[in-house]
Structures are given as structure tokens and as C-alpha cells.
Design a protein around this motif. Structure first.
Motif, PDB file in Angstrom:
ATOM      1  N   ARG A 174      14.537 -79.848 -56.779  1.00 13.36           N
ATOM      2  CA  ARG A 174      14.444 -78.840 -57.827  1.00 13.36           C
ATOM      3  C   ARG A 174      15.732 -78.017 -57.887  1.00 13.36           C
ATOM      4  O   ARG A 174      16.198 -77.660 -58.973  1.00 13.36           O
ATOM      5  N   GLU A 175      16.295 -77.732 -56.732  1.00 17.70           N
ATOM      6  CA  GLU A 175      17.537 -76.941 -56.689  1.00 17.70           C
ATOM      7  C   GLU A 175      18.672 -77.649 -57.420  1.00 17.70           C
ATOM      8  O   GLU A 175      19.438 -77.011 -58.158  1.00 17.70           O
ATOM      9  N   TYR A 180      22.098 -78.057 -62.273  1.00 20.57           N
ATOM     10  CA  TYR A 180      22.626 -78.846 -63.381  1.00 20.57           C
ATOM     11  C   TYR A 180      22.295 -78.205 -64.729  1.00 20.57           C
ATOM     12  O   TYR A 180      23.140 -78.169 -65.630  1.00 20.57           O
ATOM     13  N   LEU A 181      21.068 -77.704 -64.862  1.00 19.77           N
ATOM     14  CA  LEU A 181      20.648 -77.112 -66.132  1.00 19.77           C
ATOM     15  C   LEU A 181      21.326 -75.777 -66.394  1.00 19.77           C
ATOM     16  O   LEU A 181      21.709 -75.475 -67.519  1.00 19.77           O
ATOM     17  N   ASP A 190      12.221 -69.891 -60.981  1.00 19.20           N
ATOM     18  CA  ASP A 190      11.860 -71.278 -60.689  1.00 19.20           C
ATOM     19  C   ASP A 190      10.866 -71.819 -61.702  1.00 19.20           C
ATOM     20  O   ASP A 190      10.818 -73.021 -61.955  1.00 19.20           O
ATOM     21  N   ASN A 191      10.093 -70.926 -62.325  1.00 17.51           N
ATOM     22  CA  ASN A 191       9.102 -71.355 -63.306  1.00 17.51           C
ATOM     23  C   ASN A 191       9.749 -71.967 -64.548  1.00 17.51           C
ATOM     24  O   ASN A 191       9.124 -72.773 -65.251  1.00 17.51           O
ATOM     25  N   ALA A 192      10.999 -71.593 -64.828  1.00 18.32           N
ATOM     26  CA  ALA A 192      11.680 -72.136 -66.002  1.00 18.32           C
ATOM     27  C   ALA A 192      11.785 -73.651 -65.923  1.00 18.32           C
ATOM     28  O   ALA A 192      11.601 -74.356 -66.925  1.00 18.32           O
ATOM     29  N   LEU A 193      12.084 -74.170 -64.741  1.00 21.04           N
ATOM     30  CA  LEU A 193      12.148 -75.617 -64.573  1.00 21.04           C
ATOM     31  C   LEU A 193      10.769 -76.239 -64.722  1.00 21.04           C
ATOM     32  O   LEU A 193      10.619 -77.279 -65.364  1.00 21.04           O
ATOM     33  N   GLU A 214       7.668 -88.825 -61.050  1.00 20.99           N
ATOM     34  CA  GLU A 214       6.788 -88.596 -59.906  1.00 20.99           C
ATOM     35  C   GLU A 214       7.230 -87.351 -59.146  1.00 20.99           C
ATOM     36  O   GLU A 214       8.430 -87.133 -58.937  1.00 20.99           O
ATOM     37  N   THR A 215       6.262 -86.515 -58.788  1.00 13.87           N
ATOM     38  CA  THR A 215       6.565 -85.361 -57.945  1.00 13.87           C
ATOM     39  C   THR A 215       6.492 -85.766 -56.483  1.00 13.87           C
ATOM     40  O   THR A 215       5.481 -86.331 -56.040  1.00 13.87           O
TER      41      THR A 215
END
Length: 223
Positions: A174-175, A180-181, A190-193, A214-215
Motif C-alpha cells: 500500500r505504501e 506512486y499516486l 490511508d482511506n484514500a487508497l 488480490e489482497t
């Protein structure tokens, strides 16, 4: 010559920005804020939009949100609203970057160049992995072999899928996705992702590719 459109309600700042950018040189337009700005942006398709928030009539956040429904035009917010929540709101609405007023000309030019470089890298390329085809030039995703269904992606959805496909078969944290975004030194919720990932998975489900992303619990995402 790359084309930048300035949407700013302060005449002095509008002319200052126009003069700064033309000296680079970029091709620049700076329409009056009482113009139908959304229609003009769709028609002109600039390479980048510099957008203020506090505009008469339709505000900059609404303009960006409506553009994102049909367009991948990069947007940098240049605004006097400079709290961390203002910045987060701009990014969640689809902005590519955020520069607070008063800005440093050299910093603003560097941010513009960085967004334009990222955009250029993402254009005119198609990626295919596990029967899913990402068309970066059109901003769509479809199945390479299937019933022909395709769907348009928002800029952030496209960037997430692009990054995952560039690292196909590997776990992406996620980091790394957040970097990148939103590759700038600001706090990003973190909720934005999570919001963008949920929307992207919905788009993939629409074309018949549910479960494509897949998570990996505690690690990140993998395709």
C-alpha cells in the motif's frame, strides 16, 4: 509545445501565471472564470489544468470531479486554501497535485514538469495481464478475449491498475501505491487508497474480471 489552461479568478494571479508559463515556454490560455469552464476544458483538452478552488459559480473541486467522469486531463490545484484537509480533499476529488498560494515560481514549475512527465509515460501504451487489457491512451480496461465489454477508469483507478500491471505477479505494498499516486511530502489519509481500490475492483467486476486484484493480508495487493 505542451498546452496548459489556467482557471483562476484573480486577474493579477492569472496574468502572473500566464507570463511565467509562457516564458518556459508552454502554450497557455487563461479564460475568464465566468466562462463555461468544464465545457471549455473538454473541448480544448489541454495537457494540464491549473485550477483554483474558490471560483465564482462552480468551484474548482466540482469542476475537477466532473472532469474526472470523462477526462484524464491532469489537474494541479493552485489555491490559497492551504490546510492539510484542503489538500486531501483536492487529491480525493481527482487532483494530481496541490500547490498552496503564495507559491514559489520554481517549485510550481517543477511540479508542473513532474506531472507532465508522469502523464507522458502513461500515454500511448497498452498492458495485458491474465486476459485483462489496460489501454492507457483511452483510459479504459477490457478483457482481451471475452464479450467486448470495456469501462472507463478515473485517473487514479488507471494509475493503480497501471502500477499493479507493471509489477504483475509481485506483491505491491500500500505504501508503494500511495507514493506512486501522490508522490509528494504531504500526509495522505490511508482511506484514500482504499476508496480508489474499491472503485477499481468494481470496474473490473463490470467487465467480467472480479477478483482480478488480490489482497495479500498485511502485505499489499497482487495480480
Amino acid at each position: 509545445m505542451q498546452y496548459i489552461m489556467i482557471i483562476e479568478d484573480d486577474p493579477a494571479i492569472r496574468e502572473e501565471l500566464k507570463s511565467l508559463l509562457e516564458g518556459v515556454p508552454y502554450r497557455v490560455t487563461a479564460p475568464e472564470p465566468d466562462t463555461d469552464l468544464i465545457e471549455l476544458a473538454w473541448k480544448e483538452q489541454p495537457d494540464l489544468l491549473l485550477l483554483d478552488i474558490g471560483l465564482p459559480g462552480t468551484d474548482g473541486l466540482t469542476i475537477c470531479s466532473r472532469l474526472r467522469k470523462e477526462s484524464r486531463i491532469p489537474v494541479i490545484f493552485v489555491t490559497a486554501r492551504n490546510t492539510s484537509m484542503d489538500e486531501l480533499n483536492c487529491l480525493l476529488r481527482g487532483g494530481d497535485d496541490f500547490v498552496a498560494k503564495p507559491y514559489q515560481p520554481a517549485v510550481l514549475l517543477a511540479r508542473i514538469a513532474a506531472v507532465l512527465r508522469r502523464t507522458a509515460r502513461e500515454q500511448d501504451e497498452a498492458l495485458i495481464w491474465k486476459n485483462v487489457r489496460l489501454d492507457l491512451a483511452c483510459g479504459t480496461v477490457s478483457l482481451k478475449e471475452g464479450d467486448g465489454r470495456s469501462t472507463e477508469l478515473s485517473r487514479n483507478e488507471l494509475k493503480i491498475l497501471y502500477f499493479l500491471m507493471k509489477h504483475a505477479g509481485k506483491i505491491v505494498s500500500r505504501e508503494d501505491l500511495i507514493d506512486y499516486l501522490w508522490d509528494q511530502e504531504v500526509f495522505i489519509d490511508d482511506n484514500a487508497l482504499s476508496v480508489n481500490m474499491t472503485r477499481l475492483r468494481g470496474r473490473l467486476g463490470d467487465i467480467g474480471a472480479p477478483g482480478y486484484i488480490e489482497t495479500r493480508r498485511g502485505l499489499g495487493y497482487q495480480i
